[in-house]
Design an enzyme around this catalytic site. Structure first.
Site, mmCIF file in Angstrom:
data_model
loop_
_atom_site.group_PDB
_atom_site.id
_atom_site.type_symbol
_atom_site.label_atom_id
_atom_site.label_comp_id
_atom_site.label_asym_id
_atom_site.label_seq_id
_atom_site.Cartn_x
_atom_site.Cartn_y
_atom_site.Cartn_z
ATOM 1 C CE LYS A 49 30.675 2.588 52.059
ATOM 2 N NZ LYS A 49 30.113 3.683 51.285
ATOM 3 C CD GLN A 93 30.335 4.669 47.773
ATOM 4 O OE1 GLN A 93 30.102 3.735 48.522
ATOM 5 N NE2 GLN A 93 30.841 5.808 48.202
ATOM 6 C CG ASP A 116 24.638 6.091 52.634
ATOM 7 O OD1 ASP A 116 25.499 5.930 53.506
ATOM 8 O OD2 ASP A 116 24.893 6.183 51.424
#
Ligand code: NAP
Length: 294
Positions: A49, A93, A116
């Site tokens: 990322k 994450q 997200d």
């Protein structure tokens, strides 16, 4: 059988985003990447990322709190990022260590920075087909893979294997949307589904997201179906330097010859997840500009 090349499609999207970012007024978009602890898979995902951000011209801010961080300390860290006007997107994450409540953490992120797409508000907007929300990256990536490889799901039977918040549920909601690129008839299966192979065999498009290596076998797939393999499973392999190889939820050697199209693992859905995170970050920057850009 045609292989759907996720690396190539993701690279196209990254190039498109790079061109868009170059045209944005003011500072570049900024993505905060929060990784709790040193889980090897999470380390590798966050690195990917960070690299994609750099390729596009997105600034990344890296925060790596220790695995012992408490829920309140993580909330305080997120609150700081929520209040920081230099930060457009926040990604925590997953998976998080067991002592942390993942859903509560997702909810703590300000909805307008939730790139997200797991915040309650963004999941609600997805259900309402409100495009100002952020759609979860893996499901959005699956839809892009299908569209960009010329697969129309409109009026066709899409069977989603798995009902997680991260993949299964949002994928089903997307495929159901009243949009020309969606409009599918959707069946969602899970661990309590009876007679699973009879359902998967009806799928024109089968999307497997259960986290079990090689679970989908040839007898579960209709000849000519399109198969999207979301699974990322580590299987012991002494011939590899790492001691393992990555494999999907689909038993590729026997299923692939049956399909019209199929995604490989790795190189299918995985790169698309990263590309969609970048797309959401650029969208967050646009929406957070003083005069939001279309
Ligand atoms: P998850 O939260 O563990 O959910 C798995 C789902 O599969 C659950 O709904 C579960 O049913 C269902 N399931 C488990 N065993 C089953 C069985 N025998 N028959 C039918 N359904 C079964 O996993 P996830 O987060 O959705 O991830 C799924 C896979 O995708 C994993 O391999 C993960 O690593 C991978 N993944 C890949 C990406 C990517 O970018 N490529 C992104 C995210 C996830 P219940 O609900 O009944 O328990």
């Amino acid at each position: 059988m045609e292989l759907i090349d996720g690396n190539k499609i993701a690279a196209d999207i990254i190039a498109e985003l790079k061109a868009q970012v170059a045209l944005l007024p003011g500072r570049p978009p900024c993505l905060a990447l929060v990784r709790v602890g040193e889980d090897p898979a999470s380390v590798s995902y966050v690195k990917k990322k960070e690299k994609a951000s750099a390729d596009i011209g997105i600034t990344s801010r890296l925060l790596f709190p220790p695995v012992t961080i408490s829920q309140d300390e993580l909330f305080a860290l997120i609150d700081g990022l929520n209040a920081d006007s230099e930060v457009d997107g926040i990604l925590v994450q997953s998976p998080l260590p067991k002592h942390l409540n993942e859903v509560a953490v997702f909810r703590r992120i300000a909805a307008h920075k939730d790139v997200d797409g797991f915040h309650t508000l963004n999941l609600g907007k997805l259900a309402q087909e409100d495009e100002t929300g952020f759609v979860a990256c893996t499901p959005a990536g699956i839809m892009q893979l299908l569209q960009r490889s010329g697969v129309s799901i409109s009026g066709r039977h899409v069977v989603v294997l798995g009902r997680s918040l991260i993949v299964g549920k949002p994928t089903a909601l997307l495929a159901l949307q009243r949009k020309a690129w969606a409009n599918a008839t959707v069946t969602v299966c899970h661990s309590q589904t009876a007679n699973l192979p009879a359902l998967t065999r009806q799928a024109d498009v089968l999307i497997a997201a259960i986290g079990k290596a090689g679970f989908v076998t040839a007898d579960m797939v209709k000849p000519g179906a399109v198969v999207i393999d979301v699974g990322v499973n580590r299987v012991a392999d002494s011939t590899k330097k790492t001691g393992y190889r990555l494999t999907g939820d689909v038993h590729f050697p026997t299923v692939a010859p049956l399909c019209s199209k199929i995604t490989p693992v790795p190189g299918g859905v995985g790169p698309m997840t990263v590309a969609m995170l970048m797309q959401n970050t650029v969208k967050a920057r646009r929406q957070n500009l003083p005069f939001p850009q279309p």
